[in-house]
Every structure is written in structure tokens, then in C-alpha cells.
Design a protein around this motif. Structure first.
Motif, mmCIF file in Angstrom:
data_model
loop_
_atom_site.group_PDB
_atom_site.id
_atom_site.type_symbol
_atom_site.label_atom_id
_atom_site.label_comp_id
_atom_site.label_asym_id
_atom_site.label_seq_id
_atom_site.Cartn_x
_atom_site.Cartn_y
_atom_site.Cartn_z
ATOM 1 N N VAL A 197 0.853 -1.182 0.000
ATOM 2 C CA VAL A 197 0.000 0.000 0.000
ATOM 3 C C VAL A 197 0.891 1.235 0.000
ATOM 4 C CG1 VAL A 197 -1.834 1.236 1.220
ATOM 5 C CG2 VAL A 197 -1.717 -1.238 1.372
ATOM 6 N N ASN A 198 0.531 2.222 -0.820
ATOM 7 C CA ASN A 198 1.232 3.499 -0.745
ATOM 8 C C ASN A 198 1.020 4.091 0.639
ATOM 9 O OD1 ASN A 198 0.214 3.663 -3.941
ATOM 10 N ND2 ASN A 198 2.312 4.319 -3.564
ATOM 11 N N GLU A 199 2.103 4.429 1.308
ATOM 12 C CA GLU A 199 2.015 4.978 2.659
ATOM 13 C C GLU A 199 1.149 6.240 2.702
ATOM 14 O OE1 GLU A 199 5.297 5.337 6.052
ATOM 15 O OE2 GLU A 199 5.621 6.767 4.416
ATOM 16 N N GLN A 200 1.191 7.052 1.636
ATOM 17 C CA GLN A 200 0.411 8.294 1.613
ATOM 18 C C GLN A 200 -1.080 8.044 1.411
ATOM 19 O OE1 GLN A 200 3.149 7.729 -0.509
ATOM 20 N NE2 GLN A 200 4.129 9.663 -0.965
ATOM 21 N N ASN A 201 -1.456 6.855 1.009
ATOM 22 C CA ASN A 201 -2.870 6.519 0.810
ATOM 23 C C ASN A 201 -3.423 6.050 2.159
ATOM 24 O OD1 ASN A 201 -5.386 5.698 -0.050
ATOM 25 N ND2 ASN A 201 -4.618 4.517 -1.798
ATOM 26 N N THR A 202 -3.634 7.008 3.049
ATOM 27 C CA THR A 202 -3.972 6.682 4.435
ATOM 28 C C THR A 202 -5.305 5.939 4.556
ATOM 29 O OG1 THR A 202 -4.870 8.906 4.740
ATOM 30 C CG2 THR A 202 -2.579 8.539 5.420
ATOM 31 N N VAL A 247 -4.506 2.338 3.837
ATOM 32 C CA VAL A 247 -3.762 1.757 4.960
ATOM 33 C C VAL A 247 -4.728 1.387 6.081
ATOM 34 C CG1 VAL A 247 -2.018 2.190 6.741
ATOM 35 C CG2 VAL A 247 -1.600 2.932 4.380
ATOM 36 N N LYS A 248 -5.620 2.315 6.433
ATOM 37 C CA LYS A 248 -6.607 2.051 7.495
ATOM 38 C C LYS A 248 -7.527 0.892 7.116
ATOM 39 C CE LYS A 248 -6.714 6.841 8.991
ATOM 40 N NZ LYS A 248 -7.438 8.099 8.882
ATOM 41 N N PHE A 249 -7.935 0.844 5.849
ATOM 42 C CA PHE A 249 -8.805 -0.233 5.374
ATOM 43 C C PHE A 249 -8.130 -1.590 5.590
ATOM 44 C CE2 PHE A 249 -9.804 -3.085 1.765
ATOM 45 C CZ PHE A 249 -11.156 -3.286 1.989
ATOM 46 N N TYR A 250 -6.893 -1.723 5.159
ATOM 47 C CA TYR A 250 -6.197 -3.011 5.291
ATOM 48 C C TYR A 250 -5.889 -3.340 6.754
ATOM 49 C CZ TYR A 250 -5.899 -3.476 0.258
ATOM 50 O OH TYR A 250 -6.220 -3.617 -1.068
ATOM 51 N N GLU A 251 -5.570 -2.331 7.551
ATOM 52 C CA GLU A 251 -5.356 -2.584 8.977
ATOM 53 C C GLU A 251 -6.634 -3.089 9.631
ATOM 54 O OE1 GLU A 251 -1.695 0.505 9.964
ATOM 55 O OE2 GLU A 251 -3.752 1.175 10.336
ATOM 56 N N PHE A 266 -4.439 -6.687 8.459
ATOM 57 C CA PHE A 266 -3.089 -6.616 7.895
ATOM 58 C C PHE A 266 -2.200 -5.781 8.800
ATOM 59 C CE2 PHE A 266 -5.378 -7.851 4.115
ATOM 60 C CZ PHE A 266 -4.458 -8.582 3.365
ATOM 61 N N ARG A 267 -0.936 -6.184 8.892
ATOM 62 C CA ARG A 267 0.050 -5.437 9.670
ATOM 63 C C ARG A 267 1.285 -5.219 8.802
ATOM 64 N NH1 ARG A 267 -3.886 -4.438 11.624
ATOM 65 N NH2 ARG A 267 -4.756 -5.176 13.551
ATOM 66 N N LEU A 314 4.125 0.457 2.088
ATOM 67 C CA LEU A 314 4.040 -0.386 3.275
ATOM 68 C C LEU A 314 3.720 -1.785 2.777
ATOM 69 C CD1 LEU A 314 1.924 1.882 5.649
ATOM 70 C CD2 LEU A 314 4.432 1.685 5.490
ATOM 71 N N ARG A 315 4.590 -2.714 3.066
ATOM 72 C CA ARG A 315 4.343 -4.113 2.731
ATOM 73 C C ARG A 315 3.635 -4.708 3.942
ATOM 74 N NH1 ARG A 315 6.763 -4.446 -2.039
ATOM 75 N NH2 ARG A 315 8.804 -3.492 -2.367
ATOM 76 N N MET A 316 2.457 -5.247 3.694
ATOM 77 C CA MET A 316 1.611 -5.707 4.797
ATOM 78 C C MET A 316 1.279 -7.187 4.626
ATOM 79 S SD MET A 316 -0.941 -2.387 4.974
ATOM 80 C CE MET A 316 -1.347 -2.461 6.720
#
Length: 162
Positions: free
Chosen positions: A119-124, A127-131, A135-136, A153-155
Motif C-alpha cells: 500500500v502506498n504509505e500516503q494513501n492513508t 492503509v486504514k482499510f487493510y489494517e 493486515f500489519r 508499506l508491505r503488509m
């Protein structure tokens, strides 16, 4: 193709079906990719966007496990995997936030055994969706796979088996 502005969230999930990608879906998913990226990747500079767009247009989507979420013959979004890793998950902007991403990722987990994503780190929001899905982050890169200044971010999906 008409745009739908008034989607009823309570009936949306039931009226969609997941279908394996075929070449007849290509133009729709390229259009969805572009609209989705323009709506969600505001951190991309225009030149990089155009370069990435040209790259995506060269993809043979048959090289991935791609599934489309459709209502009748209209593609609302799609997911693509390679070796259990989610490589792409995109929706037309009018379908974002309707629970459909969860529908496609649940399918990817159960049917395709997906367990990783970049996930692109700037695509917050992504990131929240996958968390939220479990996903970690296990690795962070300074640049994306095209060596551009967009950290990834490799999750990995955390499971009780780990």
C-alpha cells in the motif's frame, strides 16, 4: 454507461456478483483504475500519474488472478492478485465506502488465500482499510516498485496461526 449517484448502501452488497475477469472487461477496469486513482491518490504528481497510467494500459490482466465486482454487466470495482498478494483493488469513486471492498477482499481471502498487500504509505484511507481487515506492516520501502518517491508499506495478514 450511466453514472449512478444514488446507490442504496443497504442493498448494494446483495445486488453485486463477483466474476472472473475476461478481456471484455478490460476497458471498464482501465477506466475504473483511472477514476479511482484520481479520486484516492492525490499525492501523485501529474507526470507520475501519466507514466503509471501508460504502464497499467500495457498490463495483460490475464497474467493476474483478476475478479470483477459487477452489477449486471457494469463493473463497479476489481481485485487482482499474484501469488496470494493483492496487487490491485480499485473501485469507481461512486462505489467507494459502500462495503464493496470488504466483499472483494473477503472473496480473495477465502477463495484465493490472499495474505499480503503493498500500500502506498500516503494513501492513508487504504492503509486504514487493510489494517481494519487484520493486515500489519512488516516492511516499509522509501520508494515504490518503479523507484518513484512514494513509500510503500508491505503488509501481511495476521492470523491466529502465526
Amino acid at each position: 454507461m450511466t453514472e449512478r449517484k444514488d446507490i442504496d448502501q443497504t442493498t448494494t452488497n446483495q445486488s453485486f456478483k463477483i466474476e472472473k475477469y475476461t478481456d471484455k472487461d478490460r476497458e471498464q477496469i482501465l477506466n475504473i483504475w483511472e477514476k479511482s486513482v484520481l479520486a484516492t491518490h492525490d499525492f501523485l504528481n501529474p507526470t507520475d500519474f501519466e507514466e503509471i497510467k501508460q504502464l497499467v494500459q500495457t498490463f495483460n490482466f490475464n497474467d493476474f488472478e483478476v475478479y470483477c465486482l459487477k452489477q449486471n454487466d457494469e463493473v463497479a470495482g476489481f481485485i487482482g492478485l499474484a501469488e496470494r498478494k493483492i496487487e490491485m483493488l480499485f473501485f469507481s469513486p461512486e462505489y467507494i465506502g459502500k462495503g464493496l471492498g470488504r466483499k472483494l477482499t473477503d472473496f480473495a481471502f477465502s477463495e484465493l488465500k490472499a495474505d499480503k498487500v503493498d500500500v502506498n504509505e500516503q494513501n492513508t484511507n487504504a492503509v486504514k482499510f487493510y489494517e481494519k481487515l487484520g493486515f500489519r506492516t512488516y516492511e516499509r520501502t522509501d520508494k515504490d516498485d518503479q523507484r518513484k518517491e512514494y513509500p510503500l508499506l508491505r503488509m501481511k495478514l495476521e492470523t491466529t496461526e502465526n
